[in-house]
Scaffold this motif. Structure first.
Motif, PDB file in Angstrom:
ATOM      1  N   VAL A  55       0.770  -1.251  -0.068  1.00 23.08           N
ATOM      2  CA  VAL A  55      -0.097  -0.056   0.189  1.00 23.08           C
ATOM      3  C   VAL A  55       0.766   1.189   0.224  1.00 23.08           C
ATOM      4  CG1 VAL A  55      -1.772   1.340   1.441  1.00 23.08           C
ATOM      5  CG2 VAL A  55      -2.174  -1.197   1.058  1.00 23.08           C
ATOM      6  N   ILE A  56       1.978   1.277   0.859  1.00 24.77           N
ATOM      7  CA  ILE A  56       2.835   2.543   0.883  1.00 24.77           C
ATOM      8  C   ILE A  56       3.636   2.434  -0.346  1.00 24.77           C
ATOM      9  CG2 ILE A  56       4.766   3.290   2.005  1.00 24.77           C
ATOM     10  CD1 ILE A  56       4.015   1.774   4.495  1.00 24.77           C
ATOM     11  N   ALA A  57       4.203   1.457  -0.993  1.00 26.75           N
ATOM     12  CA  ALA A  57       4.435   1.451  -2.440  1.00 26.75           C
ATOM     13  C   ALA A  57       3.849   2.243  -3.388  1.00 26.75           C
ATOM     14  CB  ALA A  57       5.249   0.195  -2.758  1.00 26.75           C
ATOM     15  N   GLY A  58       2.327   1.765  -3.295  1.00 28.64           N
ATOM     16  CA  GLY A  58       1.635   2.262  -4.242  1.00 28.64           C
ATOM     17  C   GLY A  58       1.220   3.460  -4.127  1.00 28.64           C
ATOM     18  N   ARG A  59       1.145   3.864  -2.965  1.00 26.46           N
ATOM     19  CA  ARG A  59       0.650   5.596  -2.755  1.00 26.46           C
ATOM     20  C   ARG A  59       2.038   6.248  -3.274  1.00 26.46           C
ATOM     21  NH1 ARG A  59      -2.481   7.788  -0.295  1.00 26.46           N
ATOM     22  NH2 ARG A  59      -1.512   9.362   0.582  1.00 26.46           N
ATOM     23  N   VAL A  60       3.480   5.959  -2.899  1.00 29.46           N
ATOM     24  CA  VAL A  60       4.432   6.739  -3.431  1.00 29.46           C
ATOM     25  C   VAL A  60       4.495   6.622  -5.062  1.00 29.46           C
ATOM     26  CG1 VAL A  60       6.951   6.672  -3.403  1.00 29.46           C
ATOM     27  CG2 VAL A  60       5.610   6.140  -1.373  1.00 29.46           C
ATOM     28  N   LEU A  61       4.328   5.380  -5.845  1.00 31.99           N
ATOM     29  CA  LEU A  61       4.686   5.428  -6.965  1.00 31.99           C
ATOM     30  C   LEU A  61       3.433   5.532  -7.922  1.00 31.99           C
ATOM     31  CD1 LEU A  61       6.455   1.895  -6.546  1.00 31.99           C
ATOM     32  CD2 LEU A  61       7.443   4.060  -7.105  1.00 31.99           C
ATOM     33  N   SER A  62       2.180   5.462  -7.584  1.00 24.73           N
ATOM     34  CA  SER A  62       0.908   5.367  -8.529  1.00 24.73           C
ATOM     35  C   SER A  62       0.527   6.937  -8.612  1.00 24.73           C
ATOM     36  CB  SER A  62      -0.182   4.359  -7.836  1.00 24.73           C
ATOM     37  OG  SER A  62      -1.402   4.521  -8.799  1.00 24.73           O
ATOM     38  N   ALA A  63      -0.151   6.893  -9.955  1.00 25.28           N
ATOM     39  CA  ALA A  63      -0.611   8.202 -10.387  1.00 25.28           C
ATOM     40  C   ALA A  63      -1.923   8.501  -9.685  1.00 25.28           C
ATOM     41  CB  ALA A  63      -0.454   8.536 -11.764  1.00 25.28           C
ATOM     42  N   ASN A  64      -2.526   7.357  -9.311  1.00 24.58           N
ATOM     43  CA  ASN A  64      -3.645   7.399  -8.583  1.00 24.58           C
ATOM     44  C   ASN A  64      -3.404   7.892  -7.223  1.00 24.58           C
ATOM     45  OD1 ASN A  64      -5.073   6.221 -10.673  1.00 24.58           O
ATOM     46  ND2 ASN A  64      -4.777   4.225 -10.010  1.00 24.58           N
ATOM     47  N   ALA A  65      -2.354   8.142  -6.557  1.00 26.89           N
ATOM     48  CA  ALA A  65      -2.093   8.576  -5.130  1.00 26.89           C
ATOM     49  C   ALA A  65      -1.065   9.816  -5.410  1.00 26.89           C
ATOM     50  CB  ALA A  65      -1.289   7.447  -4.353  1.00 26.89           C
ATOM     51  N   ALA A  87       1.388   1.268 -12.138  1.00 29.04           N
ATOM     52  CA  ALA A  87       2.336   0.918 -10.985  1.00 29.04           C
ATOM     53  C   ALA A  87       2.557  -0.413 -10.310  1.00 29.04           C
ATOM     54  CB  ALA A  87       2.274   1.813 -10.038  1.00 29.04           C
ATOM     55  N   SER A  88       1.604  -1.216 -10.891  1.00 30.18           N
ATOM     56  CA  SER A  88       1.582  -2.621 -10.166  1.00 30.18           C
ATOM     57  C   SER A  88       2.922  -3.275 -10.405  1.00 30.18           C
ATOM     58  CB  SER A  88       0.608  -3.544 -10.886  1.00 30.18           C
ATOM     59  OG  SER A  88       0.689  -3.746 -11.901  1.00 30.18           O
ATOM     60  N   ALA A  89       3.539  -3.308 -11.711  1.00 26.81           N
ATOM     61  CA  ALA A  89       4.984  -3.917 -11.796  1.00 26.81           C
ATOM     62  C   ALA A  89       5.987  -3.288 -11.031  1.00 26.81           C
ATOM     63  CB  ALA A  89       5.332  -3.833 -13.214  1.00 26.81           C
ATOM     64  N   GLU A  90       5.871  -1.865 -11.021  1.00 26.15           N
ATOM     65  CA  GLU A  90       6.854  -1.344  -9.935  1.00 26.15           C
ATOM     66  C   GLU A  90       6.612  -1.734  -8.501  1.00 26.15           C
ATOM     67  OE1 GLU A  90      10.409   0.859  -9.479  1.00 26.15           O
ATOM     68  OE2 GLU A  90       9.213   0.078 -11.195  1.00 26.15           O
ATOM     69  N   TYR A 127       9.600  -1.129   1.560  1.00 26.55           N
ATOM     70  CA  TYR A 127       8.840  -0.336   2.447  1.00 26.55           C
ATOM     71  C   TYR A 127       8.300  -1.087   3.707  1.00 26.55           C
ATOM     72  CZ  TYR A 127       8.492   3.048  -1.186  1.00 26.55           C
ATOM     73  OH  TYR A 127       8.981   3.896  -2.412  1.00 26.55           O
ATOM     74  N   ARG A 128       9.052  -2.234   3.913  1.00 33.12           N
ATOM     75  CA  ARG A 128       8.890  -3.339   5.028  1.00 33.12           C
ATOM     76  C   ARG A 128       9.036  -2.447   6.411  1.00 33.12           C
ATOM     77  NH1 ARG A 128      11.116  -7.629   6.606  1.00 33.12           N
ATOM     78  NH2 ARG A 128       9.129  -8.780   6.880  1.00 33.12           N
ATOM     79  N   ASP A 129      10.214  -2.002   6.323  1.00 34.81           N
ATOM     80  CA  ASP A 129      10.631  -1.111   7.960  1.00 34.81           C
ATOM     81  C   ASP A 129       9.447  -0.208   8.169  1.00 34.81           C
ATOM     82  OD1 ASP A 129      12.747  -2.473   8.153  1.00 34.81           O
ATOM     83  OD2 ASP A 129      14.134  -0.940   7.579  1.00 34.81           O
TER      84      ASP A 129
END
Length: 86
Positions: A15-25, A32-35, A43-45
């Motif tokens: 979720v964090i990665a998606g927020r950072v990478l996706s244009a939807n966020a 951004a799914s592949a990224e 983003y595990r930490d």
């Protein structure tokens, strides 16, 4: 209630990665799914830090359910992630 096949640390990290990478966020990638698949581990930490924060429920959460069960669930997630529970 459905149960996820992914551990909660991975789900939060994704979720964090998606927020950072996706244009939807907040990101710029329109697909951004592949990224996210490639970088969620970065983003595990952050995910573990969020879980550690959730060990102490707020008043509304405490009113809604059993505190001992909540604590055991969060500690189980941290343990599964290999995180120091302190």
């Amino acid at each position: 209630m459905p149960v996820s096949n992914l551990d909660v640390v991975e789900r939060i990290a994704r979720v964090i990665a998606g927020r950072v990478l996706s244009a939807n966020a907040e990101g710029e990638d329109c697909s951004a799914s592949a990224e996210v698949d490639a970088t969620w581990r970065d983003y595990r930490d952050d995910a573990i830090a969020i879980l550690k924060t959730l060990r102490e429920p707020d008043p509304a959460m405490a009113q809604a359910g059993d505190l001992a069960t909540w604590q055991r669930m969060i500690e189980a997630a941290l343990s599964e992630a290999g995180a120091d529970a302190s």
